[in-house]
Design an enzyme around this catalytic site. Sequence first.
Site, PDB file in Angstrom:
ATOM      1  N   ASP A 211       0.842  -1.198   0.000  1.00 36.47           N
ATOM      2  CA  ASP A 211       0.000   0.000   0.000  1.00 36.47           C
ATOM      3  C   ASP A 211       0.877   1.248   0.000  1.00 36.47           C
ATOM      4  OD1 ASP A 211      -2.226  -1.539  -0.103  1.00 36.47           O
ATOM      5  OD2 ASP A 211      -2.930  -1.080   1.929  1.00 36.47           O
ATOM      6  N   TYR A 214      -1.934   5.070  -2.284  1.00 34.08           N
ATOM      7  CA  TYR A 214      -3.377   5.272  -2.110  1.00 34.08           C
ATOM      8  C   TYR A 214      -3.982   6.120  -3.231  1.00 34.08           C
ATOM      9  CZ  TYR A 214      -3.414   3.236   2.556  1.00 34.08           C
ATOM     10  OH  TYR A 214      -3.324   2.364   3.607  1.00 34.08           O
ATOM     11  N   HIS A 343     -10.502  -5.942   8.605  1.00 35.03           N
ATOM     12  CA  HIS A 343      -9.885  -6.919   7.696  1.00 35.03           C
ATOM     13  C   HIS A 343      -9.788  -8.317   8.309  1.00 35.03           C
ATOM     14  CE1 HIS A 343      -9.144  -3.797   4.866  1.00 35.03           C
ATOM     15  NE2 HIS A 343      -8.167  -3.221   5.526  1.00 35.03           N
TER      16      HIS A 343
HETATM   17 FE   FE2 Z   1      -4.062  -2.806   2.480  1.00 40.49          FE
END
Ligand code: FE2
Length: 483
Positions: A211, A214, A343
């Site tokens: 990541d 973004y 998550h």
């Molecule tokens: Fe992620």
Amino acid sequence: MWVLIFFWLHYAARLCNGGVTSSYIRKPRASVDLPLELFPSPLGFNAPEQVHITQGDRVGRSMIISWVTPIKPYPNEVTYWEDINGKHGHKHKISAKITSYRYYNYTSGFIHHATVRRLKYDTKYIYELGKHNTTRRFHFTTPPQVGPDVPYTFGVMGEQIYSRVNSIMYSLYLQFMLMYLGDLGQTYDSNQTFEHYVANRKGQAVLFLGDLSYADDYEFHDNRRWDSWAKFVEKSVAYQPWIWTAGNHELDYAPEIEENTPFKPYMHRYHVPYKASQSTSPLWYSIKRASAYIIVLSSYSAYGTYTPQYNWLQQELPKVNRAETPWLIVLLHSPWYNSNNYHYMEGESMRVMFESWFVQNKVDLVFAGHVHSYERSERISNTKYNITNNLGTPMKDASAPVYITIGDGGNIEGLANNFSEPQPSYSAFREASFGHAILEIKNRTHAFYSWYRNHENEPIAADSTWFYNRYWYPHEEPSSTKN
Ligand SMILES: [Fe+2]
């Protein structure tokens, strides 16, 4: 500075069913979009920008030097030389491969990747990009020769860098606007995690857990955010290699705007030496560095039986020679053991596929990102389950890795309530906060590990422990944590 006073601390950790749940609670704050003007290009026409380096071969004798020229593809050379106690060694010059891509209504600059080969081990090199008034100079130090007792220190960072910085940088931006002074480039100093890592100076390379930019959080995946992120981290990644892992924000899969090629921006911009480990994809690969063998996996590529990633990992694990590289470390994005509701269980299917291999091969450490909190597991495994035997509980296992999640930690969703209760027995330490870690490999048996919470202006070592190598010294480690 008033802009940084966002935290409050309560030190009394509480013991749960499992290990320690730190009661440090980061005060939620809103995330504010940053103006792109905060990430100016270097001065001068077509000056090289977004400079980053990546290990370019199996053992650290090559370096991939990457940069972007925004307007024209040339100059396209890297000039580099050995730094011999401040004196210049013989200068070498090589050309880069140039690529670019289109993404919806965005066209990238010219992306250069030059692989500098046959470097000496443990040697400082200077390199230059651009020419005349746009010349930019950087340096890096190659790792020591691979060997079982070679000390080496890795920084470990999750995905926090860019998103987490937003409100802080925006505040500094406002200060700039109010005071009409300063250099916008100074706002690069404002991200706590990134700055703490840079200031720490212990880390010689970074294990990055995915990541990056973004950009996909913006309309049409505004790819200018890929550019700005690369400018933002340049002050570290131009000087020491980051070992890249792909996260879900690298997918950039957007059929609604006819962008159907997953990982397109990421794979154009970040090159890794995947072919050196017989991988067929830059999304999964391995490298050796000093006394560590690092395997990078992709949580967002197929990993079922017979898939390319599955076949590669099956053939890869037996290749690891612990007499050469005692420390076997795996990087992936979506954690397998995560007691945060955020998550939760997203990494479960990959765990089911590969966990038994990790235990059989005595993997030392598995680092993941993705989840907005920090967590370290006990050495546990959960591999006995089949569809009828009810054996689905993680058990202590001296051959199992420790699983560490270093994700963001602290956002507007309210982190304090995100952990499941009670704390599972497999969870040794967890905290709804964010920061970075330093892994100091001392020799073939011992490594010292610290996770640093971002606490106001200071990085605080909130979770520290010794790790004992699973191959050479498979004893139980002390549960020495502090918070
Ligand atoms: Fe992620």
